[in-house]
Write an enzyme that holds these catalytic residues in place. Structure first.
Site, PDB file in Angstrom:
ATOM      1  N   LYS A   1      46.236 -34.750  -8.574  1.00 27.90           N
ATOM      2  CA  LYS A   1      45.351 -35.867  -8.279  1.00 27.90           C
ATOM      3  C   LYS A   1      44.079 -35.295  -7.657  1.00 27.90           C
ATOM      4  O   LYS A   1      44.139 -34.264  -6.965  1.00 27.90           O
ATOM      5  CB  LYS A   1      46.081 -36.826  -7.312  1.00 27.90           C
TER       6      LYS A   1
ATOM      7  N   ILE B   1      41.485 -46.812  -8.654  1.00 31.80           N
ATOM      8  CA  ILE B   1      42.269 -46.331  -7.515  1.00 31.80           C
ATOM      9  C   ILE B   1      41.332 -45.939  -6.365  1.00 31.80           C
ATOM     10  O   ILE B   1      41.681 -46.075  -5.196  1.00 31.80           O
ATOM     11  CB  ILE B   1      43.138 -45.098  -7.923  1.00 31.80           C
TER      12      ILE B   1
ATOM     13  N   CYS C   1      31.855 -38.822 -10.102  1.00 31.82           N
ATOM     14  CA  CYS C   1      31.861 -39.636  -8.870  1.00 31.82           C
ATOM     15  C   CYS C   1      30.443 -39.962  -8.441  1.00 31.82           C
ATOM     16  O   CYS C   1      29.526 -39.196  -8.672  1.00 31.82           O
ATOM     17  CB  CYS C   1      32.497 -38.871  -7.724  1.00 31.82           C
TER      18      CYS C   1
ATOM     19  N   GLY D   1      44.232 -44.550 -21.905  1.00 30.08           N
ATOM     20  CA  GLY D   1      45.332 -44.912 -22.804  1.00 30.08           C
ATOM     21  C   GLY D   1      44.906 -44.868 -24.269  1.00 30.08           C
ATOM     22  O   GLY D   1      43.762 -44.509 -24.584  1.00 30.08           O
TER      23      GLY D   1
END
Ligand code: FMN
Length: 318
Positions: free
Chosen positions: A60, A86, A145, A232
């Site tokens: 992560k 998240i 980010c 996905g």
């Protein structure tokens, strides 16, 4: 019988080296890795699969200090995928070095530390902490980010900013640096060339696509952050196209990511120009997916009479 069912896992252990690859001097027993944010810090999956069989896994995203992430709801399902926001929750680079890495030592798989920061200084700080970690094979820089030092411009959208972070990290990193590209750009080729020019050892792509989902009754966004990252099977064609485009212009190795759920998806990425792949969202509904893909690739090599999987890398016929 479907194409997937036709293949049986290979029982010939000699054939295992058909999948061995090397990226930036690191030897992987196979090209199947798991993607950052979808595999925790590895240990969470140790009771579910044999970690020793994986080519490697990406942690992560780690920042210098621990982060709590965004308030819920922060994950929703969409057609063929999911949206997440998240908010880069993580235990911090120090805890990864002192608590997690010693526990990972007994596993024979490569550990890639995924790293992010909200400024150039934070990227460097995280890398300097991780440099002391025992058992990390490479760093993967998440450059998607918000960069507070640049007035909210995401580093991954600007070739100059992306190159600047890469150069700065390369100066301090004691391990090879893989730069993970964002698909939320006009030209992925420009970004890839900029970070290659700045000294990146390899590229990984793609990260999530910015998306949004609305509840039609409440008329509210279905995740608290309003927008989130789409991943996905829904993103796979975009990812394959981007890997293909980037493979035409760079010389450094490419790790393909995006919607991979079976060995045929992986093979598509190899043909498009990747020499390894990462599996993300599919881990959520099938923790064994990466092992099934390794077995599927071995059987594919056998059935196609390939002496090594690299024979299909960058092999698109037109
Ligand atoms: C819940 C979640 C958390 C993620 N966290 C990170 C992260 O911390 N750092 C990063 O570089 N990518 C992160 N990603 C992106 C994945 O590593 C991957 O690039 C993306 O999901 C596309 O692959 P997939 O379609 O196979 O999931 C995250 C993805 C998901 C779904």
């Amino acid at each position: 019988m479907s194409d997937l069912e036709k293949l049986q896992p290979s029982t010939n252990t000699n054939s295992l080296n058909r999948l061995e690859i090397e990226i930036a001097g690191i030897k992987f027993q196979n090209p199947v890795l798991t993607a950052s944010g979808t595999f925790g810090y590895g240990l969470d999956f140790a009771d579910l699969i044999d970690l020793n069989r994986l080519g490697g896994f990406c942690s992560k995203g780690l920042s210098p200090k621990p982060m709590k992430g965004n308030p819920p709801p922060r994950i929703v399902e969409t057609h063929g995928g999911m949206l997440n926001a998240i908010g880069l929750q993580n235990i911090g680079a120090k805890a990864f070095v002192t608590d997690t890495l010693p526990q990972l030592k007994k596993y024979n798989t490569k550990v890639i530390a995924n790293v992010f920061g909200y400024s150039l200084e934070e990227y460097i700080e995280a890398i300097e902490i991780l440099n002391d970690g025992d058992g990390i094979s490479a760093y993967e820089l998440n450059i998607s980010c918000p960069n507070v030092k640049q007035g909210g411009i995401v580093i991954g959208n600007s070739p100059d900013a992306a190159a600047e972070v890469t150069t700065a990290v390369k100066q301090v990193a004691k391990r090879p640096v893989i730069v993970k590209l964002s698909p939320n750009v006009t030209s992925i080729k420009e970004l890839a060339l900029a970070v290659e020019g700045a000294g990146a050892d390899a590229l990984s792509l793609i990260n999530t696509l910015v998306g949004m989902s609305i509840d039609v009754y409440s008329r509210r966004p279905r995740i608290a952050n309003v927008t989130g990252g789409l991943s996905g099977p829904a993103v796979k064609p975009v990812a394959v196209r981007m890997v293909y485009e980037v493979a035409q212009v760079v010389k450094i190795p490419i790790i393909g990511i995006g919607g991979i759920a079976n060995w045929m998806d992986a093979v598509e990425f190899f043909i498009a120009g990747a020499c390894a792949i990462q599996i993300g969202t599919a881990n959520y509904y099938d923790p064994c997916v990466s092992i099934k893909i390794i077995d599927g690739l071995l059987s594919y090599c056998e059935s196609q009479k390939l002496s090594h999987i690299s024979e299909i890398f960058n092999s698109l016929k037109k």
